[in-house]
Scaffold this active site. Sequence first.
Site, mmCIF file in Angstrom:
data_model
loop_
_atom_site.group_PDB
_atom_site.id
_atom_site.type_symbol
_atom_site.label_atom_id
_atom_site.label_comp_id
_atom_site.label_asym_id
_atom_site.label_seq_id
_atom_site.Cartn_x
_atom_site.Cartn_y
_atom_site.Cartn_z
ATOM 1 N N GLY A 1 1.108 0.912 3.445
ATOM 2 C CA GLY A 1 2.015 2.457 3.971
ATOM 3 C C GLY A 1 1.638 3.321 3.794
ATOM 4 O O GLY A 1 0.355 3.237 4.314
ATOM 5 N N SER A 2 2.508 4.355 3.176
ATOM 6 C CA SER A 2 2.236 5.408 3.243
ATOM 7 C C SER A 2 0.421 6.340 2.496
ATOM 8 O O SER A 2 0.727 7.445 2.713
ATOM 9 C CB SER A 2 3.771 6.045 2.592
ATOM 10 N N VAL A 3 0.084 5.259 1.233
ATOM 11 C CA VAL A 3 -0.715 6.345 0.511
ATOM 12 C C VAL A 3 -1.721 6.420 1.895
ATOM 13 O O VAL A 3 -2.757 7.223 0.717
ATOM 14 C CB VAL A 3 -0.889 5.065 -0.335
#
Length: 582
Positions: free
Chosen positions: A291-293
Amino acid sequence: MSIERTKGAPVTRLYAFLLAFLLCSVALIARAVNLQVMETDFLQGQGEARFMRELEVPTRRGNILDRAGEPLAVSTPVDSVWVHPGELLQAPENIAPLARVLEADAEEIERRLNQRSGREFVWLRRRLHPDDAARIEALDLPGVYLQKEYRRFYPAGEVAAHIIGFTNIDDVGQEGLELTYNDWLQGKPGLKRVVRDRLGRTVEHSELLREAEHGHDLTLTIDRRLQYLAYRELKRTVLKHGARSGSVVLLDIASGEVLAMANQPAFNPNQPNMDNDGLRNRAVTDVFEPGSVMKPFAVAAALEIGMVTPDTPIDTTPGTINVSGHTISDHRNYGPIDVTRIITKSSNVGATKLALEMDAEQLWSVYDRFGFGEVTGIGFPGESAGVLRNHRRWRRVEQATLSYGYGLSVTALQLASAFAALSDEGRMRRPSLILGANNPAVSIMDPVVARQVAAMMETVTGPEGTGKNARITNYRVSGKTGTSRKASAAGYASRYIATFAGMAPSSDPRLVAIVTINDPSAGEYYGGLVAAPLFSTIMGGALRLMDIPPDDYLDSLVQIKTPEGVLPGDAAEGEAVDGGVQ
């Protein structure tokens, strides 16, 4: 004439008897000479075969220690009981008292011995409790013997179980570092020759044929204090949020050393259950879409080619973007923002626009250099390489989703290694679990770009960021939240993985931590609400235990939390968690 013949008969018989006696004497003397001179070696060998035995001398397995020399795995001497079935079965009434000491069924023992009556050696019970061994020795039963062995003991129990692993009944490594370094730890048993009497008791130690070589000790990079802290807080968080599992990895940035690695669920290595789902080291073996990491790496790719600067404006209006017929959404419409705020607000739309403006090979190159799609080289059994497809096979929508962490899979250890490199001005080191391992750094990115991205990540824990709950009193923190939907056979389900990746202190990063919580089910699921508080507790404790000085003396960020542990405004602030695309 008849009288003379009568007298000669006894004389003849006497001579015959004397001749026979003489021949027998000669035969006996010849046989004695033959036995004493000609067949001495054979007879001696036959005697030794009946009364001399070669026995193994047990050897101690090497200890496993933490970086301060505290024991994580040790071997202690114990007794095991074995029997000579033929001898014990001559007095079957002796089986009952033996069974009582072992808390076993006497009939079952007798049945086993009858099945193996032709053998001379049968294990009855391995690694006895010292009290039980003393009671068996006191019984002094014919055909029942004790033999010295070593038993593995793990003082830290389940706290370090996934790293250390465990051994089997024969002291051979089965999981974890016990398996990886089995040859180093195991040692070589000695060999001695002994004389035993007809009851099998050793009456003389004849000679030592081979010295026992104890196993070598293994010193790890793990700090037992930090390992306990990570394990305790991870377990608490998993239980609080009703999660299926979770992992924590804490790295020393300057050396690549793993200071702590914890997982839930766990197991007790002193009594491992082979059917336990908690046996595997999830931080190394389990992969997930991060995801957004991943957004800091996508931004780094754009900065590296000079396409943007941290202040370059990006219009994310109206909060959605269509790519090849698929809609990619933000948590809300952020409107015109700069590149820094793409990370601050975790904008999928902003990351997508950056990714589609650059060549696919550029984005792939950055991901590849940071180690995604390949094993870290830590040497842990079962390590997964994750998945990063070659850029030549990417579709346009796949290039877009890769910018915010969908379409690839990673492990928690890979993320920790990548963020450590980003924190260390683009210098990549192979993570290590063995203290003193040669671990040179390799430059994989322009230091200026790495510093820019690290500075942008500090805004994530600022007043407007998604990771406010990752703050640590008196320390500046840089990081990135991640909330990804889990893929299923029917597509992306309403099940999530909450992640936070961060480093501290921001002014001179020393430690990197990755925390990931799989499938929280108690309501909250955002990385900023589930994973960030866990990061704050673990990283804050580690900074203080390692005496790392604070770098935010003014403590300019608000640290006061509500009773529920959530900063004001967090409940309304989130990040887009679409599973790839809609």
